[in-house]
Write a protein that holds these residues in place. Structure first.
Motif, PDB file in Angstrom:
ATOM      1  N   PHE A 175      21.735  33.234  30.938  1.00 54.07           N
ATOM      2  CA  PHE A 175      22.768  32.879  31.897  1.00 54.07           C
ATOM      3  C   PHE A 175      23.663  34.075  32.163  1.00 54.07           C
ATOM      4  CE2 PHE A 175      21.919  28.408  31.944  1.00 54.07           C
ATOM      5  CZ  PHE A 175      21.331  28.168  30.716  1.00 54.07           C
ATOM      6  N   ILE A 176      23.863  34.385  33.445  1.00 53.64           N
ATOM      7  CA  ILE A 176      24.766  35.466  33.823  1.00 53.64           C
ATOM      8  C   ILE A 176      26.058  34.806  34.298  1.00 53.64           C
ATOM      9  CG2 ILE A 176      25.109  37.458  35.298  1.00 53.64           C
ATOM     10  CD1 ILE A 176      22.069  37.603  35.590  1.00 53.64           C
ATOM     11  N   PHE A 177      27.093  34.861  33.448  1.00 56.04           N
ATOM     12  CA  PHE A 177      28.357  34.205  33.747  1.00 56.04           C
ATOM     13  C   PHE A 177      29.294  35.137  34.494  1.00 56.04           C
ATOM     14  CE2 PHE A 177      29.403  30.105  31.899  1.00 56.04           C
ATOM     15  CZ  PHE A 177      28.284  29.824  31.146  1.00 56.04           C
ATOM     16  N   ASN A 178      30.045  34.559  35.443  1.00 55.08           N
ATOM     17  CA  ASN A 178      31.109  35.292  36.129  1.00 55.08           C
ATOM     18  C   ASN A 178      32.385  34.482  35.969  1.00 55.08           C
ATOM     19  OD1 ASN A 178      30.669  37.707  37.985  1.00 55.08           O
ATOM     20  ND2 ASN A 178      28.811  36.538  38.261  1.00 55.08           N
ATOM     21  N   VAL A 179      33.402  35.081  35.356  1.00 55.51           N
ATOM     22  CA  VAL A 179      34.674  34.380  35.190  1.00 55.51           C
ATOM     23  C   VAL A 179      35.734  35.163  35.934  1.00 55.51           C
ATOM     24  CG1 VAL A 179      36.336  33.478  33.547  1.00 55.51           C
ATOM     25  CG2 VAL A 179      33.950  33.677  32.892  1.00 55.51           C
ATOM     26  N   GLU A 180      36.430  34.524  36.874  1.00 52.98           N
ATOM     27  CA  GLU A 180      37.503  35.202  37.577  1.00 52.98           C
ATOM     28  C   GLU A 180      38.809  34.455  37.349  1.00 52.98           C
ATOM     29  OE1 GLU A 180      36.767  36.037  41.677  1.00 52.98           O
ATOM     30  OE2 GLU A 180      38.847  36.606  42.043  1.00 52.98           O
ATOM     31  N   SER A 181      39.699  35.041  36.604  1.00 57.65           N
ATOM     32  CA  SER A 181      40.945  34.370  36.246  1.00 57.65           C
ATOM     33  C   SER A 181      41.962  34.491  37.379  1.00 57.65           C
ATOM     34  CB  SER A 181      41.484  35.021  34.972  1.00 57.65           C
ATOM     35  OG  SER A 181      42.828  34.683  34.778  1.00 57.65           O
ATOM     36  N   THR A 182      42.919  33.540  37.453  1.00 52.62           N
ATOM     37  CA  THR A 182      43.972  33.641  38.466  1.00 52.62           C
ATOM     38  C   THR A 182      45.118  34.512  37.999  1.00 52.62           C
ATOM     39  OG1 THR A 182      44.858  31.583  37.609  1.00 52.62           O
ATOM     40  CG2 THR A 182      43.595  31.443  39.629  1.00 52.62           C
ATOM     41  N   GLY A 183      45.131  34.885  36.724  1.00 55.06           N
ATOM     42  CA  GLY A 183      46.154  35.814  36.258  1.00 55.06           C
ATOM     43  C   GLY A 183      46.974  35.327  35.091  1.00 55.06           C
ATOM     44  N   PRO A 232      55.780  34.492  38.812  1.00 55.04           N
ATOM     45  CA  PRO A 232      54.470  34.325  39.434  1.00 55.04           C
ATOM     46  C   PRO A 232      53.585  35.552  39.187  1.00 55.04           C
ATOM     47  CG  PRO A 232      56.240  33.912  41.011  1.00 55.04           C
ATOM     48  CD  PRO A 232      56.865  34.505  39.804  1.00 55.04           C
ATOM     49  N   VAL A 233      52.277  35.350  39.262  1.00 54.95           N
ATOM     50  CA  VAL A 233      51.343  36.445  38.986  1.00 54.95           C
ATOM     51  C   VAL A 233      51.479  37.549  40.026  1.00 54.95           C
ATOM     52  CG1 VAL A 233      48.910  37.052  38.829  1.00 54.95           C
ATOM     53  CG2 VAL A 233      49.705  34.924  37.847  1.00 54.95           C
ATOM     54  N   GLU A 234      51.579  37.158  41.294  1.00 51.07           N
ATOM     55  CA  GLU A 234      51.716  38.134  42.376  1.00 51.07           C
ATOM     56  C   GLU A 234      53.057  37.961  43.063  1.00 51.07           C
ATOM     57  OE1 GLU A 234      49.483  40.402  43.208  1.00 51.07           O
ATOM     58  OE2 GLU A 234      47.836  39.744  41.947  1.00 51.07           O
ATOM     59  N   ASP A 235      53.650  39.098  43.493  1.00 48.82           N
ATOM     60  CA  ASP A 235      54.959  39.056  44.142  1.00 48.82           C
ATOM     61  C   ASP A 235      54.900  38.796  45.627  1.00 48.82           C
ATOM     62  OD1 ASP A 235      56.816  41.516  42.245  1.00 48.82           O
ATOM     63  OD2 ASP A 235      56.839  39.312  42.258  1.00 48.82           O
ATOM     64  N   ASP A 236      53.719  38.957  46.210  1.00 49.00           N
ATOM     65  CA  ASP A 236      53.677  38.991  47.676  1.00 49.00           C
ATOM     66  C   ASP A 236      52.917  37.812  48.260  1.00 49.00           C
ATOM     67  OD1 ASP A 236      51.086  41.569  47.847  1.00 49.00           O
ATOM     68  OD2 ASP A 236      51.274  39.732  46.669  1.00 49.00           O
ATOM     69  N   ILE A 237      52.979  36.666  47.594  1.00 52.43           N
ATOM     70  CA  ILE A 237      52.364  35.463  48.165  1.00 52.43           C
ATOM     71  C   ILE A 237      53.374  34.835  49.112  1.00 52.43           C
ATOM     72  CG2 ILE A 237      51.353  33.221  47.668  1.00 52.43           C
ATOM     73  CD1 ILE A 237      50.717  34.222  44.878  1.00 52.43           C
ATOM     74  N   LEU A 238      52.990  34.665  50.370  1.00 54.59           N
ATOM     75  CA  LEU A 238      53.902  34.116  51.368  1.00 54.59           C
ATOM     76  C   LEU A 238      54.068  32.617  51.164  1.00 54.59           C
ATOM     77  CD1 LEU A 238      55.500  34.664  53.980  1.00 54.59           C
ATOM     78  CD2 LEU A 238      53.411  34.216  55.249  1.00 54.59           C
ATOM     79  N   ILE A 239      55.327  32.171  51.037  1.00 51.07           N
ATOM     80  CA  ILE A 239      55.587  30.744  50.829  1.00 51.07           C
ATOM     81  C   ILE A 239      55.994  30.075  52.128  1.00 51.07           C
ATOM     82  CG2 ILE A 239      56.984  29.071  49.577  1.00 51.07           C
ATOM     83  CD1 ILE A 239      57.395  31.147  47.438  1.00 51.07           C
ATOM     84  N   ASN A 240      56.927  30.723  52.866  1.00 50.59           N
ATOM     85  CA  ASN A 240      57.463  30.069  54.046  1.00 50.59           C
ATOM     86  C   ASN A 240      58.005  31.129  55.001  1.00 50.59           C
ATOM     87  OD1 ASN A 240      58.230  28.060  55.739  1.00 50.59           O
ATOM     88  ND2 ASN A 240      59.798  27.177  54.412  1.00 50.59           N
ATOM     89  N   LYS A 241      58.182  30.733  56.265  1.00 53.67           N
ATOM     90  CA  LYS A 241      58.788  31.638  57.240  1.00 53.67           C
ATOM     91  C   LYS A 241      60.045  30.977  57.809  1.00 53.67           C
ATOM     92  CE  LYS A 241      54.673  34.041  58.874  1.00 53.67           C
ATOM     93  NZ  LYS A 241      53.829  34.322  60.043  1.00 53.67           N
ATOM     94  N   ILE A 285      51.175  28.041  43.247  1.00 48.31           N
ATOM     95  CA  ILE A 285      51.449  29.436  42.889  1.00 48.31           C
ATOM     96  C   ILE A 285      51.067  29.657  41.434  1.00 48.31           C
ATOM     97  CG2 ILE A 285      53.247  31.173  42.613  1.00 48.31           C
ATOM     98  CD1 ILE A 285      54.790  29.712  44.803  1.00 48.31           C
ATOM     99  N   PRO A 286      50.183  30.646  41.123  1.00 45.82           N
ATOM    100  CA  PRO A 286      49.833  30.891  39.724  1.00 45.82           C
ATOM    101  C   PRO A 286      50.984  31.582  38.985  1.00 45.82           C
ATOM    102  CG  PRO A 286      48.660  32.417  41.155  1.00 45.82           C
ATOM    103  CD  PRO A 286      49.450  31.532  42.046  1.00 45.82           C
ATOM    104  N   LEU A 287      51.286  31.104  37.780  1.00 48.46           N
ATOM    105  CA  LEU A 287      52.386  31.651  36.997  1.00 48.46           C
ATOM    106  C   LEU A 287      51.836  32.479  35.847  1.00 48.46           C
ATOM    107  CD1 LEU A 287      54.536  28.415  36.830  1.00 48.46           C
ATOM    108  CD2 LEU A 287      54.880  30.364  38.330  1.00 48.46           C
ATOM    109  N   LYS A 288      52.434  33.637  35.626  1.00 56.68           N
ATOM    110  CA  LYS A 288      51.935  34.529  34.583  1.00 56.68           C
ATOM    111  C   LYS A 288      52.581  34.160  33.244  1.00 56.68           C
ATOM    112  CE  LYS A 288      50.815  39.372  33.898  1.00 56.68           C
ATOM    113  NZ  LYS A 288      49.370  39.186  34.050  1.00 56.68           N
ATOM    114  N   VAL A 289      52.157  33.030  32.712  1.00 61.82           N
ATOM    115  CA  VAL A 289      52.700  32.556  31.431  1.00 61.82           C
ATOM    116  C   VAL A 289      51.540  32.135  30.558  1.00 61.82           C
ATOM    117  CG1 VAL A 289      54.437  31.095  30.416  1.00 61.82           C
ATOM    118  CG2 VAL A 289      54.394  31.381  32.866  1.00 61.82           C
ATOM    119  N   ASP A 290      51.653  32.396  29.256  1.00 58.56           N
ATOM    120  CA  ASP A 290      50.614  31.952  28.329  1.00 58.56           C
ATOM    121  C   ASP A 290      50.857  30.482  27.978  1.00 58.56           C
ATOM    122  OD1 ASP A 290      49.277  33.356  25.230  1.00 58.56           O
ATOM    123  OD2 ASP A 290      48.842  31.503  26.302  1.00 58.56           O
TER     124      ASP A 290
END
Lengths: 115, 335
Positions: free
Chosen positions: B296-304, B181-190, B107-112
């Motif tokens: 170079f054409i760079f693409n950076v996509e962060s997880t948050g 966490p970065v997103e609130d709606d990531i499913l962990i378990n059922k 799970i990505p955490l929104k912390v520096d």
């Protein structure tokens, strides 16, 4: 941005020399880097190849299971291989600083432009 | 060997091979270039697109080894915080403990991460406020009062990241603010009624080279700028076929004075470089395909956790730090 290091602290020396070369004088050396890989190796090799006093520069990783990199430098007579290595690091640092400066000013420019 | 200045910079995409790819793997190719001073006009960086988590920029004038080093550093050396230890007090769900713990780590955490120190080896799991973040997950699934056996008659049957609570240590609430966490709606378990989960999680700072959960990017990649050169004029039916060989937007048909339609290159940047032209031998000799070797054409996509505009300078900082470390070691052995 704090001046804190981004990498975990490491108390042991990372650089050493392969013992076999000292009989050939100062201009041939194989340097052994601990915990380094292509990220640094290829950059150093590029910087070394730009140096007109370097005759040969190449790097290898002897085995993927160990994180060890060997960098081989052969230079002209009178120019120690260690100086070439030092110059390569100085050059790499200068290039990285330049890139960082350009990137940060590009971000500033993009954010301040109205479009 | 003589190279024209145009061809030195470009590699050619032929039908069965790519030529002129080598970037100076021999010594003495650029005499007098080395030195402490870097030409201030050597590098050009243009930001093309910048959104919340996504960054596209052009890096021009760079050696491929440095561009690749930048990519590798962002992927594996820029640190992030992620859950490392999970103390499971109760888990009667269908998912095994270790599978659940693995998922929690991803799970990505929104912390520096710059606000934290690396945890020392052998330190206790609970850690200190400087190197650990503590989270708690406590849920129990129940039946809704007076409901039948339909699908939505449960309470807390789907466990999302919003059920994770941050337990601040010491001064963390003041210094860090939010650390969820970065997103609130990531499913962990059922769960189903009667299942219960109770656990404490401890997040630490780590690098992507240790475990992919610590990588700050979904991915980062670069490609070279394509070039298309029309050697012959192409009209009408041939032009329509030629246009279809390239990605949309690369080539357009313009009307000429005679009433015919002529193929014109608009912008080769978006081309996917699939070399479709070579399927039609009569069209193959009308175009020359290539790529610019130092664009170079760079693409950076962060997880948050970190904005992508912070990741690139951090990666360069790490490279500079490596240089400093080794310069210090070299100078130490000299004196």
């Amino acid at each position: 941005m704090s001046a804190q290091s981004h990498t975990p602290p490491d108390n042991e020396l990372k650089l050493s020399i392969l013992a076999s070369d000292s009989q050939y004088g100062e201009s041939c050396r194989t340097f052994v880097f601990r915990k380094e890989n292509h990220t640094l190796g290829n950059c150093l090799r590029t910087m070394l190849l730009l140096n007109p006093q370097v005759r040969l520069a190449g790097y290898t990783m002897p085995h993927p299971s160990e994180e060890v990199m060997h960098l081989r430098i052969q230079t002209e007579e009178g120019y120690p291989a260690q100086s070439a290595l030092r110059q390569a690091f100085v050059d790499l640092k200068a290039h990285s600083l330049q890139l960082k400066k350009k990137f940060e000013s590009a971000v500033q420019e993009f954010q301040s432009s109205p479009s | 060997m003589e190279f024209s200045s145009a061809s030195v910079n470009k590699l050619s995409l032929k039908e069965f091979e790519v030529v002129n790819t080598s970037s100076y793997d021999f010594t003495g190719h650029a005499p007098g270039v080395a030195g402490n001073k870097v030409d201030p006009n050597q590098y050009k960086i243009n930001i093309i697109k910048q959104e919340d988590l996504f960054l596209e920029f052009d890096l021009i004038g760079c050696e491929p080894s440095i561009a690749n080093a930048l990519r590798r550093l962002i992927l594996s050396d820029v640190p992030t915080m992620a859950i490392e230890k999970v103390h499971i007090y109760q888990n009667t769900s269908v998912m095994q403990d270790e599978v659940l713990a693995h998922r929690l780590g991803l799970i990505p955490l929104k912390v520096d991460p710059r606000k934290f120190k690396y945890k020392e080896k052998g330190a206790p799991d609970e850690g200190t406020e400087e190197d650990t973040l503590e989270y708690s997950l406590k849920v129990k699934c129940k039946n809704k009062q007076g409901a039948g056996p339909e699908a939505d008659s449960y309470i807390d049957d789907k466990i999302y990241t919003k059920h994770i609570q941050w337990i601040p240590k010491g001064n963390q609430e003041v210094d860090i603010g939010e650390a969820g966490p970065v997103e609130d709606d990531i499913l962990i378990n059922k769960l189903r009624p009667g299942h219960e989960m109770a656990m404490k999680m401890f997040a630490v700072k780590g690098q992507g080279r240790d475990h992919a959960k610590f990588s700050p990017v979904a991915t980062v990649f670069y490609r070279l700028l394509p070039t298309i050169n029309l050697v012959k004029d192409v009209y009408d039916q041939d032009a329509i076929r030629l246009q279809k060989c390239f990605s949309p937007g690369v080539m357009e048909l313009e009307p000429t004075k005679n009433g015919r339609k002529k193929a014109v290159i608009i912008d080769p940047r978006d081309d996917a470089c699939n070399r479709n032209v070579y399927r039609y031998p009569e069209l193959a000799d009308c175009v020359e395909l290539g790529k610019v070797k130092d664009h170079f054409i760079f693409n950076v996509e962060s997880t948050g956790a970190l904005p992508p505009t912070d990741l690139v300078p951090m990666a360069l900082d790490i490279l500079i730090e490596k240089c400093d470390t080794f310069l210090k070691e070299i100078d130490m052995t000299n004196t």
